[in-house]
Design an enzyme around this catalytic site. Sequence first.
Site, PDB file in Angstrom:
ATOM      1  CB  SER A 189      -8.474   4.236   4.131  1.00 38.21           C
ATOM      2  OG  SER A 189      -7.409   4.556   5.006  1.00 38.21           O
ATOM      3  NE  ARG A 190      -5.871  -2.999   1.411  1.00 36.72           N
ATOM      4  CZ  ARG A 190      -5.288  -2.537   0.330  1.00 36.72           C
ATOM      5  NH1 ARG A 190      -4.240  -1.739   0.446  1.00 36.72           N
ATOM      6  NH2 ARG A 190      -5.707  -2.860  -0.872  1.00 36.72           N
ATOM      7  CB  VAL A 191      -3.628   2.269   7.923  1.00 41.46           C
ATOM      8  CG1 VAL A 191      -2.999   2.750   9.218  1.00 41.46           C
ATOM      9  CG2 VAL A 191      -2.908   1.022   7.430  1.00 41.46           C
TER      10      VAL A 191
END
Length: 508
Positions: free
Chosen positions: A368-370
């Site tokens: 999950s990049r955010v």
Amino acid sequence: MDRTLKSGCDLAFSNIGRARRDWSPGISPVEEGRVVTVLNGIAKVSGLPGVGFEELVRFHDRLYGIAFNVDPDEVGVVLLGDYAELRTGDRVRRTGRVADVPVGRGLKGRVVDPLGNPLDEGGPVIAEDRLPIERPAPAIMDRAPVSVPLQTGIKVVDAIVPIGRGQRELILGDRQTGKSSIALSAIINQQGKGVLCIYCAIGQKAASVARAVAELRERGAMAHTIVVVTEGNDPSGLQYIAPYAATSIAEYFMEQGEEVLIVYDDLTNHARAYRELSLLLKRPPGREAFPGDIFYLHSRLLERATHLSPELGGGSLTALPIVETEAQNLSAYIPTNLISITDGQLYLSPALFELGMLPAVDIGRSVSRVGGKAQLEAYRTIAGSLKLAYAQFEELEEFSRFGTRLDASSRTLLARGLRIREWLKQEEFDVLSMTEQIMVLLALTEGCFEPIPAASVREAMERVRSAARNLPAGLSAKIAGKGPLDPEVRMALLREARSALESFPPAA
């Protein structure tokens, strides 16, 4: 009396005469063409020189189409309904507008098609407005950072691969690995959390859609859900516009300042429907026979998911697109396109599914990049080293299969990894509240389950989960705070967990 009657008649004749003089015929030009050929979901039309790209055109009765190929001699039209009775030579008229969909609160709890027609037994849909299905994505300056977590109720997601409100998190994996179950669990978990959910089924089997709707109804989730459906036997044109129509419905609520979650199930079928339309319209094929603009097909859709700035109401639209892989090939055309567009992915492994590890989320390939920036501090404090510890366990487990003698620290790491694996398992649609997750996770990281035999760990976790449901409301509120977990709260949770596990026998 006669004089009064005569005066009234004179006045009436005078009004009629004035109306005749003032009347002018309301003639408006209508541009009308003829159907040249009809293919599988496609019609070639001539005689519409002024039609625009993506303009809605009307055939007989309720059959509409979208002008897709605008050539000098003829127009390629994507049909949006049953075209069995459409014949060569039939009339077709311009409407002067683009395709739109009814929006409003009357859609909550309903099952509709992409044109807003009801598919359930709830009667006509009461709409507050109509919005075009294709709308520009919000500008960069109109967006705000993702700062609030979207709790899915799935332990492995909320603790290790978190999702924030306004994020786009891809769910991908081979067929029959539980992709839809994760998305439906996330919808079920939004009950009472003020998040409106939209489930968009694209080209799904009618039985699969019926099961999904029945599950949502049984668990009380339809009250905050809108279902937009196209079945596998629907025209490709309807499957093509389905996710755009569902997103317009979602944007109506987002622009009202509400939190919205939308699930696209799945975009593989959407890409295939678009490929079919493009090939029928003689557009040049590219890689895997997909047209050259296939990336734009999904990027302009997923860019509409965002978190709006406070000046625009602060609403958010979280997207969970689903894509199907073949033979675990993550480097195929459509999966790589979507991985590059989204803000992270949940990869479901068929190998884990076959071993009974449900949900079959591969932690090593999921990211999950955010959402990590929106995750509650309590999760980050407790689960920060969990992913690394599990990766070390898997590596050590592979090594131990060769019959190598292990030292005490390695055996301890193996025992802990087995308990982490049991913690990762979760029944389908059995969502956990944030308090339950934090308390079980804290007990796991503090070693409360180590004296318990591995076969009884899941039962022990259920005991801790049951104790979490009975915590005082004030304690639960402190857990949900944005700051780090208070030491006193941490000790209180540990006391409750250990108290719940007192009746378990120690490991042999």
